[in-house]
Design an enzyme around this catalytic site. Structure first.
Site, PDB file in Angstrom:
ATOM      1  N   GLY A 144      -5.940  44.771 -27.590  1.00 43.02           N
ATOM      2  CA  GLY A 144      -5.262  45.762 -26.773  1.00 43.02           C
ATOM      3  C   GLY A 144      -4.399  45.207 -25.670  1.00 43.02           C
ATOM      4  O   GLY A 144      -3.641  44.249 -25.839  1.00 43.02           O
TER       5      GLY A 144
ATOM      6  N   ASP B  77     -20.385  37.014 -22.079  1.00 43.32           N
ATOM      7  CA  ASP B  77     -20.459  38.216 -21.251  1.00 43.32           C
ATOM      8  C   ASP B  77     -19.725  38.000 -19.931  1.00 43.32           C
ATOM      9  O   ASP B  77     -20.214  37.294 -19.047  1.00 43.32           O
ATOM     10  CB  ASP B  77     -21.938  38.549 -20.999  1.00 43.32           C
ATOM     11  CG  ASP B  77     -22.123  39.793 -20.149  1.00 43.32           C
ATOM     12  OD1 ASP B  77     -21.123  40.453 -19.811  1.00 43.32           O
ATOM     13  OD2 ASP B  77     -23.286  40.097 -19.824  1.00 43.32           O
ATOM     14  N   ALA B  78     -18.557  38.617 -19.796  1.00 41.04           N
ATOM     15  CA  ALA B  78     -17.742  38.437 -18.588  1.00 41.04           C
ATOM     16  C   ALA B  78     -18.441  38.940 -17.339  1.00 41.04           C
ATOM     17  O   ALA B  78     -18.083  38.546 -16.217  1.00 41.04           O
ATOM     18  CB  ALA B  78     -16.391  39.151 -18.750  1.00 41.04           C
TER      19      ALA B  78
ATOM     20  N   TYR C  95      -5.869  54.576 -16.889  1.00 40.61           N
ATOM     21  CA  TYR C  95      -5.148  55.648 -17.562  1.00 40.61           C
ATOM     22  C   TYR C  95      -5.416  56.946 -16.820  1.00 40.61           C
ATOM     23  O   TYR C  95      -6.527  57.180 -16.347  1.00 40.61           O
ATOM     24  CB  TYR C  95      -5.587  55.771 -19.029  1.00 40.61           C
ATOM     25  CG  TYR C  95      -4.867  56.870 -19.772  1.00 40.61           C
ATOM     26  CD1 TYR C  95      -3.501  56.771 -20.030  1.00 40.61           C
ATOM     27  CD2 TYR C  95      -5.535  58.011 -20.191  1.00 40.61           C
ATOM     28  CE1 TYR C  95      -2.821  57.774 -20.692  1.00 40.61           C
ATOM     29  CE2 TYR C  95      -4.869  59.023 -20.858  1.00 40.61           C
ATOM     30  CZ  TYR C  95      -3.503  58.904 -21.110  1.00 40.61           C
ATOM     31  OH  TYR C  95      -2.829  59.913 -21.750  1.00 40.61           O
TER      32      TYR C  95
ATOM     33  N   TYR D 268     -11.442  62.568 -19.173  1.00 46.27           N
ATOM     34  CA  TYR D 268     -10.971  61.275 -18.688  1.00 46.27           C
ATOM     35  C   TYR D 268     -10.822  61.294 -17.173  1.00 46.27           C
ATOM     36  O   TYR D 268     -11.751  60.904 -16.460  1.00 46.27           O
ATOM     37  CB  TYR D 268      -9.653  60.847 -19.363  1.00 46.27           C
ATOM     38  CG  TYR D 268      -9.482  59.346 -19.288  1.00 46.27           C
ATOM     39  CD1 TYR D 268      -9.810  58.543 -20.368  1.00 46.27           C
ATOM     40  CD2 TYR D 268      -9.068  58.720 -18.116  1.00 46.27           C
ATOM     41  CE1 TYR D 268      -9.713  57.160 -20.297  1.00 46.27           C
ATOM     42  CE2 TYR D 268      -8.959  57.342 -18.032  1.00 46.27           C
ATOM     43  CZ  TYR D 268      -9.279  56.564 -19.116  1.00 46.27           C
ATOM     44  OH  TYR D 268      -9.188  55.209 -19.019  1.00 46.27           O
TER      45      TYR D 268
ATOM     46  N   LYS E 230     -12.789  54.903 -12.769  1.00 45.12           N
ATOM     47  CA  LYS E 230     -11.443  54.395 -12.508  1.00 45.12           C
ATOM     48  C   LYS E 230     -11.010  54.637 -11.061  1.00 45.12           C
ATOM     49  O   LYS E 230     -10.224  53.861 -10.508  1.00 45.12           O
ATOM     50  CB  LYS E 230     -10.449  55.019 -13.484  1.00 45.12           C
ATOM     51  CG  LYS E 230     -10.688  54.630 -14.939  1.00 45.12           C
ATOM     52  CD  LYS E 230     -10.646  53.115 -15.151  1.00 45.12           C
ATOM     53  CE  LYS E 230     -10.763  52.739 -16.620  1.00 45.12           C
ATOM     54  NZ  LYS E 230     -10.713  51.285 -16.842  1.00 45.12           N
TER      55      LYS E 230
ATOM     56  N   LEU F 257      -2.457  54.830 -25.883  1.00 39.04           N
ATOM     57  CA  LEU F 257      -2.178  54.096 -27.114  1.00 39.04           C
ATOM     58  C   LEU F 257      -3.430  54.032 -27.972  1.00 39.04           C
ATOM     59  O   LEU F 257      -4.549  54.275 -27.507  1.00 39.04           O
ATOM     60  CB  LEU F 257      -1.712  52.676 -26.795  1.00 39.04           C
ATOM     61  CG  LEU F 257      -0.302  52.532 -26.223  1.00 39.04           C
ATOM     62  CD1 LEU F 257      -0.067  51.095 -25.777  1.00 39.04           C
ATOM     63  CD2 LEU F 257       0.741  52.932 -27.260  1.00 39.04           C
ATOM     64  N   VAL F 258      -3.239  53.685 -29.236  1.00 37.91           N
ATOM     65  CA  VAL F 258      -4.362  53.516 -30.143  1.00 37.91           C
ATOM     66  C   VAL F 258      -5.056  52.198 -29.816  1.00 37.91           C
ATOM     67  O   VAL F 258      -4.502  51.120 -30.035  1.00 37.91           O
ATOM     68  CB  VAL F 258      -3.896  53.509 -31.608  1.00 37.91           C
ATOM     69  CG1 VAL F 258      -5.105  53.399 -32.542  1.00 37.91           C
ATOM     70  CG2 VAL F 258      -3.094  54.769 -31.922  1.00 37.91           C
TER      71      VAL F 258
END
Length: 396
Positions: free
Chosen positions: A51, A110-111, A224, A234, A243, A272-273
């Site tokens: 992505g 794992d970040a 987003y 969302y 967010k 976006l997908v």
């Protein structure tokens, strides 16, 4: 083995190495055909394998000639199973970067963990000295807190009221109604813990304290907002609450980095997908309608086009970075144009199973979903015997 797509809901459980490589190469060729991006020498991309994160790494490397480190959580092929798409994407990127004479390294793990942060810091110290760009593009359903050991799980739910609206099964094109019960307070707080800004803050703190951030470093995280039809699940739902925490962190980091000339931003990107967006009810149907409208207006963009425009026209624009009144970069500006949203709203009011193929671009949604996993890429023989075992050149 012959590798074919196997799906389970919004996830494809197989991935095709040659198809993934073709998709990565397409993005690289797009960037190389554009004007160069100035201002990036060494980039760290956290969440770099798919992505927007992958596109950010490609623009940094092939648009700006930057050395890059990608951090991501993917697995190799094992026991007859294919690797994840992110593994194949990263292998293709690393090989292309190596061929271009660019330094590039991958850290898989794992970040969220202190271990991966420490490993990344050591690699920066040894190979790059400092980084001047940090992209935070982590999308994960759960997070184990590195200090407390507590594991949090995110949910995709509205807040306050039950939500009902249209959605689509993009595999068979059936438009139905979905109803989602509101989140509990615990679910809200857990989603914020997973998808909010705390881990981004931890990364920047660790880099800064180790002296590994260049004085005028830029960091950016992705968000987003979208139109009203998606807000309940969302912007005004559990993800949106997380967010908002991310945006608050961005402002705090901007003040923190400003002392040395650095900057921190949250970029609001286009719908976006992606593997993440496919999981959100309502959103796939909205994207299918949006694609139809934006393509007709000749303003459609994919991940790589969005990230090139973000880097060249916003983050590293000669005239400086432009933001909205909330300090957000709005690279979703074409999506949110009034004429675009008016047409999407009209289509939303009439869309049904019967007219979906005619008034939407569900075919492109479906194709792009499979392309995320390396399928339906042009020029690939999917009936050919393919080796699923692919190594990543600079895996550390």
């Amino acid at each position: 083995m012959i590798i074919q797509p196997k799906t389970r809901g919004f996830i494809c459980t197989t991935a095709h190495p040659e198809g993934c490589a073709a998709q990565v190469q397409r993005q690289i060729e797009y960037v190389k055909a554009q004007q160069p991006v100035a201002g990036i020498k060494n980039a760290l991309v956290i969440g770099a394998s798919t992505g927007y994160g992958l596109a950010s790494r490609i623009v940094s490397a092939f648009g700006a000639g930057a050395n890059t480190i990608g951090v991501y959580f993917d697995r190799p092929s094992e026991g007859g199973r294919t690797a994840t798409a992110g593994w194949y994407n990263s292998a293709a990127f690393e090989q292309a970067a190596q061929d271009a004479g660019l330094k590039s390294f991958s850290i898989v793990g794992d970040a969220f963990s202190d271990e991966i942060k420490a490993k990344t810091l050591d690699l920066i110290r040894t190979e790059l000295g400092q980084v001047d760009l940090v992209v935070y593009s982590v999308a994960s359903p759960r997070r184990t807190h590195p200090k407390t050991g507590e594991t949090f799980t995110s949910v995709l739910k509205p807040i306050g009221e039950t939500f009902s609206n249209k959605t689509v099964n993009f595999h068979n094109g059936e438009v139905t109604s979905v109803t989602i019960e509101p989140a509990t307070e615990d679910e809200i707080s857990q989603t914020v813990a997973v998808m909010g800004g705390e881990d981004w803050q931890m990364w920047i703190d660790a880099l800064q304290e180790a002296g590994l951030l260049a004085p005028q470093a830029v960091t950016v995280a992705y968000n987003y907002i979208g139109p009203e039809v998606t807000h309940a699940v969302y912007r005004e739902g559990t993800i949106g609450r997380a967010k908002l925490d991310l945006e608050k962190t961005g402002k705090s980091l901007n003040n923190q980095l400003g002392a040395t000339g650095g900057r921190a931003y949250v970029s609001v990107n286009k719908a976006l997908v992606t593997q993440a967006s496919a999981a959100i009810p309502v959103v796939p149907l909205y994207i299918s309608l949006l694609y139809k409208v934006m393509k007709e207006k000749n303003i459609h963009e994919g991940c790589i086009e969005q990230m090139y425009r973000l880097f060249s026209e916003r983050l590293y624009a000669p005239q400086g970075t432009s933001t909205d009144e909330s300090g957000l970069i709005r690279i979703d500006d074409w999506e949110m144009r009034e004429d675009v949203q008016e047409e999407v709203s009209k289509l939303w009011s009439i869309v049904s199973t019967e007219n979906l193929a005619e008034i939407s671009d569900i075919a492109s949604y479906r194709r792009e979903f499979f392309q995320l996993f390396g399928f339906e890429s042009e020029g690939i023989d999917y009936e050919a015997d393919t080796n699923p075992e692919v190594s990543i050149p600079n895996l550390r």
